[in-house]
Design a protein around this motif. Sequence first.
Motif, PDB file in Angstrom:
ATOM      1  N   THR A  35      75.870  69.140 -24.818  1.00  0.00           N
ATOM      2  CA  THR A  35      76.050  68.464 -26.097  1.00  0.00           C
ATOM      3  C   THR A  35      76.321  69.517 -27.160  1.00  0.00           C
ATOM      4  OG1 THR A  35      73.720  68.600 -26.712  1.00  0.00           O
ATOM      5  CG2 THR A  35      74.418  66.640 -25.433  1.00  0.00           C
ATOM      6  N   ILE A  36      76.754  69.079 -28.313  1.00  0.00           N
ATOM      7  CA  ILE A  36      77.047  70.004 -29.409  1.00  0.00           C
ATOM      8  C   ILE A  36      75.780  70.738 -29.872  1.00  0.00           C
ATOM      9  CG2 ILE A  36      76.819  68.339 -31.297  1.00  0.00           C
ATOM     10  CD1 ILE A  36      79.647  70.890 -31.036  1.00  0.00           C
ATOM     11  N   THR A  37      74.611  70.156 -29.577  1.00  0.00           N
ATOM     12  CA  THR A  37      73.341  70.794 -29.946  1.00  0.00           C
ATOM     13  C   THR A  37      72.831  71.734 -28.857  1.00  0.00           C
ATOM     14  OG1 THR A  37      72.058  68.924 -29.108  1.00  0.00           O
ATOM     15  CG2 THR A  37      72.657  68.890 -31.447  1.00  0.00           C
ATOM     16  N   GLY A  38      73.580  71.855 -27.735  1.00  0.00           N
ATOM     17  CA  GLY A  38      73.217  72.797 -26.688  1.00  0.00           C
ATOM     18  C   GLY A  38      72.464  72.222 -25.505  1.00  0.00           C
ATOM     19  N   GLU A  39      72.224  70.923 -25.478  1.00  0.00           N
ATOM     20  CA  GLU A  39      71.529  70.308 -24.342  1.00  0.00           C
ATOM     21  C   GLU A  39      72.464  70.257 -23.135  1.00  0.00           C
ATOM     22  OE1 GLU A  39      69.701  65.994 -23.036  1.00  0.00           O
ATOM     23  OE2 GLU A  39      70.012  66.398 -25.159  1.00  0.00           O
ATOM     24  N   LEU A  40      72.047  70.877 -22.024  1.00  0.00           N
ATOM     25  CA  LEU A  40      72.867  70.947 -20.826  1.00  0.00           C
ATOM     26  C   LEU A  40      72.958  69.583 -20.161  1.00  0.00           C
ATOM     27  CD1 LEU A  40      74.446  72.812 -18.895  1.00  0.00           C
ATOM     28  CD2 LEU A  40      72.307  73.091 -17.633  1.00  0.00           C
ATOM     29  N   ILE A  41      74.180  69.122 -19.896  1.00  0.00           N
ATOM     30  CA  ILE A  41      74.421  67.842 -19.212  1.00  0.00           C
ATOM     31  C   ILE A  41      74.696  68.097 -17.737  1.00  0.00           C
ATOM     32  CG2 ILE A  41      75.961  65.854 -19.058  1.00  0.00           C
ATOM     33  CD1 ILE A  41      76.390  66.215 -22.108  1.00  0.00           C
ATOM     34  N   SER A  42      75.534  69.076 -17.428  1.00  0.00           N
ATOM     35  CA  SER A  42      75.822  69.410 -16.038  1.00  0.00           C
ATOM     36  C   SER A  42      76.300  70.851 -15.931  1.00  0.00           C
ATOM     37  CB  SER A  42      76.874  68.466 -15.455  1.00  0.00           C
ATOM     38  OG  SER A  42      78.127  68.697 -16.054  1.00  0.00           O
ATOM     39  N   ARG A  43      76.148  71.397 -14.711  1.00  0.00           N
ATOM     40  CA  ARG A  43      76.645  72.749 -14.427  1.00  0.00           C
ATOM     41  C   ARG A  43      77.044  72.780 -12.959  1.00  0.00           C
ATOM     42  NH1 ARG A  43      72.905  77.142 -16.196  1.00  0.00           N
ATOM     43  NH2 ARG A  43      74.189  77.114 -18.045  1.00  0.00           N
ATOM     44  N   GLN A  44      78.174  73.381 -12.680  1.00  0.00           N
ATOM     45  CA  GLN A  44      78.610  73.530 -11.298  1.00  0.00           C
ATOM     46  C   GLN A  44      79.414  74.803 -11.152  1.00  0.00           C
ATOM     47  OE1 GLN A  44      80.952  69.801 -11.422  1.00  0.00           O
ATOM     48  NE2 GLN A  44      82.541  70.991 -10.433  1.00  0.00           N
ATOM     49  N   LYS A  45      79.500  75.284  -9.915  1.00  0.00           N
ATOM     50  CA  LYS A  45      80.309  76.470  -9.624  1.00  0.00           C
ATOM     51  C   LYS A  45      81.596  76.020  -8.967  1.00  0.00           C
ATOM     52  CE  LYS A  45      76.799  79.853  -9.538  1.00  0.00           C
ATOM     53  NZ  LYS A  45      76.807  81.268  -9.532  1.00  0.00           N
ATOM     54  N   GLN A  46      82.674  76.734  -9.298  1.00  0.00           N
ATOM     55  CA  GLN A  46      83.993  76.385  -8.779  1.00  0.00           C
ATOM     56  C   GLN A  46      84.787  77.666  -8.589  1.00  0.00           C
ATOM     57  OE1 GLN A  46      85.191  73.283  -8.030  1.00  0.00           O
ATOM     58  NE2 GLN A  46      87.068  74.239  -7.316  1.00  0.00           N
ATOM     59  N   GLU A  47      85.464  77.789  -7.456  1.00  0.00           N
ATOM     60  CA  GLU A  47      86.332  78.948  -7.236  1.00  0.00           C
ATOM     61  C   GLU A  47      87.748  78.608  -7.669  1.00  0.00           C
ATOM     62  OE1 GLU A  47      87.851  82.084  -3.843  1.00  0.00           O
ATOM     63  OE2 GLU A  47      86.341  80.596  -3.325  1.00  0.00           O
ATOM     64  N   PHE A  48      88.334  79.510  -8.434  1.00  0.00           N
ATOM     65  CA  PHE A  48      89.719  79.351  -8.890  1.00  0.00           C
ATOM     66  C   PHE A  48      90.556  80.460  -8.275  1.00  0.00           C
ATOM     67  CE2 PHE A  48      87.299  77.225 -12.169  1.00  0.00           C
ATOM     68  CZ  PHE A  48      88.017  76.072 -12.366  1.00  0.00           C
ATOM     69  N   GLN A  49      91.767  80.135  -7.888  1.00  0.00           N
ATOM     70  CA  GLN A  49      92.686  81.093  -7.290  1.00  0.00           C
ATOM     71  C   GLN A  49      93.408  81.881  -8.393  1.00  0.00           C
ATOM     72  OE1 GLN A  49      92.566  81.554  -4.003  1.00  0.00           O
ATOM     73  NE2 GLN A  49      90.981  79.981  -4.118  1.00  0.00           N
ATOM     74  N   ALA A  50      94.110  82.927  -7.974  1.00  0.00           N
ATOM     75  CA  ALA A  50      94.898  83.717  -8.923  1.00  0.00           C
ATOM     76  C   ALA A  50      96.029  82.862  -9.491  1.00  0.00           C
ATOM     77  CB  ALA A  50      95.467  84.945  -8.232  1.00  0.00           C
ATOM     78  N   GLU A  51      96.608  83.341 -10.552  1.00  0.00           N
ATOM     79  CA  GLU A  51      97.656  82.637 -11.289  1.00  0.00           C
ATOM     80  C   GLU A  51      97.033  81.469 -12.043  1.00  0.00           C
ATOM     81  OE1 GLU A  51     100.642  84.032 -11.522  1.00  0.00           O
ATOM     82  OE2 GLU A  51     100.001  85.564 -10.118  1.00  0.00           O
ATOM     83  N   THR A  52      97.686  80.305 -12.020  1.00  0.00           N
ATOM     84  CA  THR A  52      97.163  79.157 -12.758  1.00  0.00           C
ATOM     85  C   THR A  52      96.542  78.158 -11.796  1.00  0.00           C
ATOM     86  OG1 THR A  52      98.813  79.423 -14.487  1.00  0.00           O
ATOM     87  CG2 THR A  52      97.746  77.284 -14.341  1.00  0.00           C
ATOM     88  N   SER A  53      95.283  77.810 -12.054  1.00  0.00           N
ATOM     89  CA  SER A  53      94.569  76.820 -11.252  1.00  0.00           C
ATOM     90  C   SER A  53      94.213  75.641 -12.136  1.00  0.00           C
ATOM     91  CB  SER A  53      93.280  77.405 -10.682  1.00  0.00           C
ATOM     92  OG  SER A  53      93.552  78.384  -9.729  1.00  0.00           O
ATOM     93  N   ILE A  54      94.171  74.461 -11.528  1.00  0.00           N
ATOM     94  CA  ILE A  54      93.794  73.254 -12.268  1.00  0.00           C
ATOM     95  C   ILE A  54      92.590  72.635 -11.575  1.00  0.00           C
ATOM     96  CG2 ILE A  54      94.495  70.933 -12.970  1.00  0.00           C
ATOM     97  CD1 ILE A  54      97.339  72.041 -13.230  1.00  0.00           C
ATOM     98  N   PHE A  55      91.557  72.367 -12.354  1.00  0.00           N
ATOM     99  CA  PHE A  55      90.332  71.758 -11.865  1.00  0.00           C
ATOM    100  C   PHE A  55      90.197  70.393 -12.532  1.00  0.00           C
ATOM    101  CE2 PHE A  55      85.676  71.176 -12.481  1.00  0.00           C
ATOM    102  CZ  PHE A  55      85.338  70.990 -11.156  1.00  0.00           C
ATOM    103  N   THR A  56      90.015  69.345 -11.721  1.00  0.00           N
ATOM    104  CA  THR A  56      89.921  67.990 -12.251  1.00  0.00           C
ATOM    105  C   THR A  56      88.470  67.537 -12.309  1.00  0.00           C
ATOM    106  OG1 THR A  56      92.092  67.446 -11.374  1.00  0.00           O
ATOM    107  CG2 THR A  56      90.667  65.597 -11.931  1.00  0.00           C
TER     108      THR A  56
END
Length: 85
Positions: A35-56
Amino acid sequence: KLEWHIYPNPVSHREGLQLSITLPSPQVFSISLSTITGELISRQKQEFQAETSIFTIPKPNLPTGVYLITLETEGKTSTKRLIVQ
């Protein structure tokens, strides 16, 4: 510096969300939504490849408001605002 974009922004409750990231080499990121006040809603790890990657991200299912998306990797942190309508 991390080069990345959120789209669409603003997003509606009925739309999915995408992160586009441009990198020189593959990296693992921690993606946090809070949230804008800093309350964490979610967190996850994701690997991105070189160049441009898109995560949905599926429909955010969040109340209308302003949120923060933070990307963290290898000592670098970048935060952008997300508007949910």
